[in-house]
Design a protein around this motif. Sequence first.
Motif, short mmCIF file in Angstrom:
data_model
loop_
_atom_site.label_atom_id
_atom_site.label_comp_id
_atom_site.label_asym_id
_atom_site.label_seq_id
_atom_site.Cartn_x
_atom_site.Cartn_y
_atom_site.Cartn_z
N LEU A 307 -7.68 80.05 51.23
CA LEU A 307 -6.93 78.84 50.92
C LEU A 307 -6.36 78.33 52.24
O LEU A 307 -5.45 78.94 52.81
CB LEU A 307 -5.81 79.13 49.92
N VAL A 308 -6.93 77.25 52.75
CA VAL A 308 -6.61 76.77 54.09
C VAL A 308 -6.09 75.34 53.98
O VAL A 308 -6.72 74.47 53.37
CB VAL A 308 -7.85 76.81 55.01
N PHE A 309 -4.94 75.11 54.61
CA PHE A 309 -4.34 73.77 54.67
C PHE A 309 -4.39 73.29 56.12
O PHE A 309 -3.76 73.88 57.00
CB PHE A 309 -2.89 73.80 54.18
N GLU A 310 -5.12 72.23 56.36
CA GLU A 310 -5.21 71.66 57.69
C GLU A 310 -4.28 70.44 57.79
O GLU A 310 -4.40 69.50 57.01
CB GLU A 310 -6.65 71.22 58.00
N GLN A 311 -3.34 70.52 58.72
CA GLN A 311 -2.40 69.43 58.99
C GLN A 311 -1.70 68.93 57.71
O GLN A 311 -1.67 67.73 57.43
CB GLN A 311 -3.10 68.27 59.69
N PRO A 312 -1.14 69.84 56.94
CA PRO A 312 -0.39 69.39 55.75
C PRO A 312 0.92 68.74 56.16
O PRO A 312 1.49 69.04 57.22
CB PRO A 312 -0.16 70.69 54.98
N PHE A 313 1.43 67.88 55.31
CA PHE A 313 2.70 67.18 55.57
C PHE A 313 3.53 67.15 54.30
O PHE A 313 3.01 66.92 53.20
CB PHE A 313 2.46 65.75 56.04
N LYS A 355 -3.83 80.25 54.91
CA LYS A 355 -3.54 79.76 56.26
C LYS A 355 -3.06 78.32 56.21
O LYS A 355 -3.59 77.50 55.48
CB LYS A 355 -4.79 79.86 57.15
N VAL A 356 -2.03 78.05 57.02
CA VAL A 356 -1.55 76.68 57.25
C VAL A 356 -1.70 76.41 58.73
O VAL A 356 -1.22 77.18 59.56
CB VAL A 356 -0.09 76.50 56.81
N HIS A 357 -2.36 75.31 59.07
CA HIS A 357 -2.63 74.99 60.48
C HIS A 357 -2.08 73.60 60.81
O HIS A 357 -2.39 72.63 60.14
CB HIS A 357 -4.12 75.04 60.75
N ILE A 379 3.39 73.74 62.41
CA ILE A 379 3.65 74.88 61.53
C ILE A 379 2.37 75.68 61.35
O ILE A 379 1.33 75.15 60.95
CB ILE A 379 4.17 74.40 60.16
N GLU A 380 2.45 76.96 61.66
CA GLU A 380 1.33 77.87 61.48
C GLU A 380 1.77 79.01 60.56
O GLU A 380 2.78 79.67 60.82
CB GLU A 380 0.86 78.45 62.83
N ILE A 381 1.03 79.23 59.50
CA ILE A 381 1.31 80.33 58.57
C ILE A 381 0.00 81.07 58.33
O ILE A 381 -1.03 80.44 58.08
CB ILE A 381 1.89 79.81 57.24
N ASP A 382 0.04 82.37 58.42
CA ASP A 382 -1.17 83.17 58.24
C ASP A 382 -0.81 84.45 57.49
O ASP A 382 0.15 85.13 57.85
CB ASP A 382 -1.79 83.52 59.59
N THR A 383 -1.56 84.73 56.45
CA THR A 383 -1.32 85.96 55.70
C THR A 383 -2.61 86.40 55.02
O THR A 383 -3.49 85.59 54.73
CB THR A 383 -0.22 85.78 54.65
N ASP A 384 -2.72 87.70 54.81
CA ASP A 384 -3.87 88.26 54.14
C ASP A 384 -3.42 89.09 52.95
O ASP A 384 -2.30 89.61 52.91
CB ASP A 384 -4.68 89.16 55.09
N SER A 385 -4.31 89.20 51.98
CA SER A 385 -4.16 90.16 50.89
C SER A 385 -2.87 90.00 50.10
O SER A 385 -2.00 90.87 50.10
CB SER A 385 -4.25 91.59 51.46
N ILE A 386 -2.75 88.86 49.46
CA ILE A 386 -1.65 88.66 48.52
C ILE A 386 -2.20 88.90 47.11
O ILE A 386 -2.93 88.07 46.56
CB ILE A 386 -1.06 87.23 48.63
N PHE A 387 -1.87 90.05 46.56
CA PHE A 387 -2.36 90.42 45.24
C PHE A 387 -1.18 90.56 44.28
O PHE A 387 -0.07 90.91 44.70
CB PHE A 387 -3.13 91.75 45.29
#
Length: 736
Positions: A307-313, A355-357, A379-387
Amino acid sequence: MAAKKKILRYTGLGFLGLLIVLLLLLPGLVKNYAVKNSRELLGRQISIDKLRINYFTGTVKVYDFNLYEANGQDVFVAFDTLVLNTAPYKYFGGVKALDRLYLEGLQVRIAKKDSTFNFDDLVAFHSAEDSSATNGEDEEAFKYLLENLELKDAAFEYYDADLDHTTEIENLSLFIPVIAWDQEHDSNADIAFRLGESAAVKASSNVNPGTGDFSSSVEIDNLQLSAFYKYALEYATINSLEGTVNAVIELTGNVNSPLETLVSGEVEALKPLMTDPNSLGFLSAEKILCTLGEINYAKSSYIIEDLVFEQPFLKFELDSVSNNLFRIFKYDSTDSTVVESEAEQPLYYALNHVKVHQGRMDYTDNLTGQPFDYALSDIEIDTDSIFSDSEWVDILSTMVLNKRGKLKAEIGFNPADPDFATIDIAIEDFLLSDLNIYSSYYTGHSILTGDMFYFSDTRITDGQLQSENNLLIKGVAVENLKGGLYAIPLKIAVWLLKDKNGDIELDIPVRGNLDDPTVDAWALVGTTLKKKLFDATDNPVKPLARFIGADPKDLESLAFQYPDTIPNAEQARQLDLLLELERQKEGVEIVMNLVGQDSLVSLMAENRAGELFTQKTNADFTTNREAFEKFVYEQVGSDTLGLLGSIRSLTAAQNMDSLANTYMDALIRNFSGYLESKQNTTTIVVQKAKVSNPDNANAAPQFKMNYSLKGAEPEAPAPPAASEGVPPAPRKFPRP
């Protein structure tokens, strides 16, 4: 015989001619009968332009067919051409067969108002027929063979009267080569159509008629989100919904269990945008990409690979009542209604990567009466393995604060139990003047300059908060504006807390029980910081002593021994510390107040009485207290005044108050002279304390030091100490 043969021949020819005429007229008769009796046969009026039957090939053709609405005027279903090749010779083998089914120009118009559709009467009509049928004995297996099934240039129109919105599917084409009752291989079906003016949909499917297993691949290209704007209005008060969606969806399952279908694929939204009622964009992105691992609705299992967000506002506005997101999405924070549902399978979710980029957020706070605007960017957010069954999740984040400051955060938490978490935050180069509105509103001060560095290490264990916070402020300067919700003496506190480099460094430990609904973590941090500020202004000796590395006791008071008036070595050392503080601490104003005049008068009177005792007895009154007290009472003639009163009475003729003033003047003169001899530019004031000075009460004779900032206006005192926990604070308002 010849005559009989002739009669038979003509009779045969007549029957043949009649049969030919009947066959020629049959299509017209069937068409007219069907049209005339269509309401009884189908439940609606129909019209047919032409009906053609080829008796040799078993081909039936229907042209310009119309099925009307219940009013008999508007068209519900229509098509241009229907071709059926029936392959009648196969019927002798008990197989219902079609060599070809070709349908061109199909148009269907569906309309809905409230919960009523324009085909409800047809459903009711044919349901009544089905219910009247009786169940017979078990029949033989139904044998069928359908080949070359083709739909061309079809169009579907769906009108929602409640929204006054029409959805159109155009240029729909479908081709299925073969479907058979005894088919060993999957049937292939390809379909394509246009949705609206620009969206194209393609699908290919494989179905096993025997088992019902199927697989499908659906491609959606250029689907416009604006087509769903009116549907979104039911859930959000927005002015527009824009953007484009592309998707490739894979479906696998069984036609007999459609709810158990597995869904996977990839969905992307390009430039999605929502605008608020003022036509201002509040939620958008350059691109959102979602890769579906496996969606299993029947088992409540949702697995998302990426789930990737590019340049969200995001635009977030807070006021004293609510915030813009609550208003737009019609969220009522006071609604506590709980919807009870039947027992379902436990929800399982998995986000393998989020990821948020280059995200952005514009924050506006109107709580102070004037808008506070702040921008978060990069804003950069990165995470793996949210179960859903994870025991621990880690999230990394960085961002830029108002185009200058930098924030880094590492957050860990237990998704199943929020009472366990870790939060590590580092903020660097934060521009303090950005907080001017808050500073003025809450403290009555304007921050002119300054950079902040903030480091927080927080642990939450079983709901117990333990947070170590370090605050470093460089080059801060403030201006007193008066007023402020809390009237914090910020200017004095800033001046006192600065070290030799002009920096302020504070350690702010915070403890609390987050399971207590009255405890707010940020309120605890604010309370602790506010307490440190008031502690500094109420007791400036500690920060000033820390500034020059001295013992606070040396800067708090200076004792002397009567009848000495010249500074001894220890007193000189303390006076030198005051001079050092004056040299190093810019703006410090030092006043040495001589207090304890009453105690001094009593001490001097006791010494004078002691001298009289020594003259009479040749004994030391300090070591012969019992004899001394007896002497005093004998000289006064009574013990009713007590020892101190009797001493005052005995020495009354000596004018002890005048002698004390003379002694105090000598002390002030000599101590002031020492300071000036060491530093002729000193501005340290040595004086007798005012009678109203509370330090005079029951105080031993001594100098009490008072410290202040030169030129500073008097500021409000600290408020009464709050009880343990959270002190009174501004009202809390909901945040998303």
